[in-house]
Design a protein around this motif. Structure first.
Motif, mmCIF file in Angstrom:
data_model
loop_
_atom_site.group_PDB
_atom_site.id
_atom_site.type_symbol
_atom_site.label_atom_id
_atom_site.label_comp_id
_atom_site.label_asym_id
_atom_site.label_seq_id
_atom_site.Cartn_x
_atom_site.Cartn_y
_atom_site.Cartn_z
ATOM 1 N N ARG A 74 0.858 -1.192 0.000
ATOM 2 C CA ARG A 74 0.000 0.000 0.000
ATOM 3 C C ARG A 74 0.884 1.229 0.000
ATOM 4 O O ARG A 74 2.014 1.203 0.513
ATOM 5 C CB ARG A 74 -0.874 0.065 1.252
ATOM 6 C CG ARG A 74 -1.909 -0.985 1.364
ATOM 7 C CD ARG A 74 -2.865 -0.724 2.513
ATOM 8 N NE ARG A 74 -2.157 -0.617 3.790
ATOM 9 C CZ ARG A 74 -2.743 -0.542 4.969
ATOM 10 N NH1 ARG A 74 -4.048 -0.561 5.055
ATOM 11 N NH2 ARG A 74 -2.041 -0.443 6.081
ATOM 12 N N LYS A 75 0.357 2.315 -0.517
ATOM 13 C CA LYS A 75 1.060 3.592 -0.460
ATOM 14 C C LYS A 75 1.200 4.004 1.000
ATOM 15 O O LYS A 75 0.360 3.661 1.842
ATOM 16 C CB LYS A 75 0.285 4.660 -1.227
ATOM 17 C CG LYS A 75 0.218 4.407 -2.715
ATOM 18 C CD LYS A 75 -0.576 5.505 -3.391
ATOM 19 C CE LYS A 75 -0.641 5.237 -4.887
ATOM 20 N NZ LYS A 75 -1.402 6.277 -5.577
ATOM 21 N N ALA A 76 2.256 4.763 1.291
ATOM 22 C CA ALA A 76 2.503 5.210 2.672
ATOM 23 C C ALA A 76 1.305 5.976 3.229
ATOM 24 O O ALA A 76 0.926 5.788 4.390
ATOM 25 C CB ALA A 76 3.762 6.062 2.732
ATOM 26 N N GLU A 77 0.686 6.822 2.410
ATOM 27 C CA GLU A 77 -0.460 7.609 2.889
ATOM 28 C C GLU A 77 -1.697 6.743 3.160
ATOM 29 O O GLU A 77 -2.629 7.172 3.823
ATOM 30 C CB GLU A 77 -0.801 8.753 1.923
ATOM 31 C CG GLU A 77 -1.135 8.327 0.522
ATOM 32 C CD GLU A 77 0.066 8.252 -0.426
ATOM 33 O OE1 GLU A 77 -0.183 8.165 -1.632
ATOM 34 O OE2 GLU A 77 1.229 8.251 0.017
ATOM 35 N N ALA A 78 -1.679 5.512 2.674
ATOM 36 C CA ALA A 78 -2.775 4.577 2.950
ATOM 37 C C ALA A 78 -2.428 3.644 4.111
ATOM 38 O O ALA A 78 -3.153 2.691 4.389
ATOM 39 C CB ALA A 78 -3.099 3.767 1.699
ATOM 40 N N GLY A 79 -1.310 3.883 4.768
ATOM 41 C CA GLY A 79 -0.918 3.078 5.923
ATOM 42 C C GLY A 79 0.314 2.227 5.704
ATOM 43 O O GLY A 79 0.804 1.600 6.632
ATOM 44 N N GLY A 80 0.811 2.174 4.477
ATOM 45 C CA GLY A 80 2.020 1.405 4.208
ATOM 46 C C GLY A 80 1.754 -0.085 4.088
ATOM 47 O O GLY A 80 0.629 -0.561 4.233
ATOM 48 N N ASP A 81 2.821 -0.806 3.787
ATOM 49 C CA ASP A 81 2.735 -2.252 3.601
ATOM 50 C C ASP A 81 2.369 -2.952 4.914
ATOM 51 O O ASP A 81 2.684 -2.471 6.003
ATOM 52 C CB ASP A 81 4.080 -2.811 3.122
ATOM 53 C CG ASP A 81 4.493 -2.278 1.761
ATOM 54 O OD1 ASP A 81 3.643 -1.670 1.071
ATOM 55 O OD2 ASP A 81 5.664 -2.464 1.396
#
Length: 137
Positions: A74-81
């Motif tokens: 996931r993108k960092a702004e979506a919470g990251g991996d």
């Protein structure tokens, strides 16, 4: 007085509601079959091993081992991996969760983990696993 019918064989909350209620109180419980002695998870009305309805709730040890893991990107702004892991409980059942406190790419098959009930701001109480301290799992 409530009677049972073929369309409604059990009265009261179902097994998943009972599991969720215990989790909401910070308790991780699994079912144990009094007929065949097997532990059961995901919560059920009948034992998948022998078909008995003699399932009771017991406190799970929480000790487990990672069976499999994958990383969800996931993108960092979506919470990251994050990781999604299948873990084998010491009592036998396998369940899906995640391993917290370890970068997703460092979660390994065979890794000893320990269950924790956490407060998630968006989802409430969640069952996750953390790397086990020596002698803990």
């Amino acid at each position: 007085m409530m009677t049972h019918s073929a369309s409604q064989p059990f009265a009261g909350p179902g097994p998943d509601a009972q599991f969720a209620a215990a989790l909401a109180q910070g308790r991780f419980q699994i079912q144990h079959c009094a007929a065949c002695g097997q532990h059961v998870f995901y919560p059920r009305a009948l034992c998948p091993h022998c078909g008995s309805a003699r399932l009771g709730w017991v406190k799970a040890s929480g000790a487990a081992q990672v069976y499999s893991s994958t990383t969800v990107r996931r993108k960092a702004e979506a919470g990251g991996d994050f990781n999604v892991a299948l873990v084998d409980l010491a009592e036998g059942p396998r369940l899906m969760s995640r391993v917290d406190g370890v970068p997703p790419e460092q979660v390994r098959i065979g890794m000893a983990v320990q269950a924790r009930v956490i407060d998630d701001p968006a989802q409430g109480k969640l069952l996750v696993f953390v790397a086990a301290a020596r002698g803990e799992a």
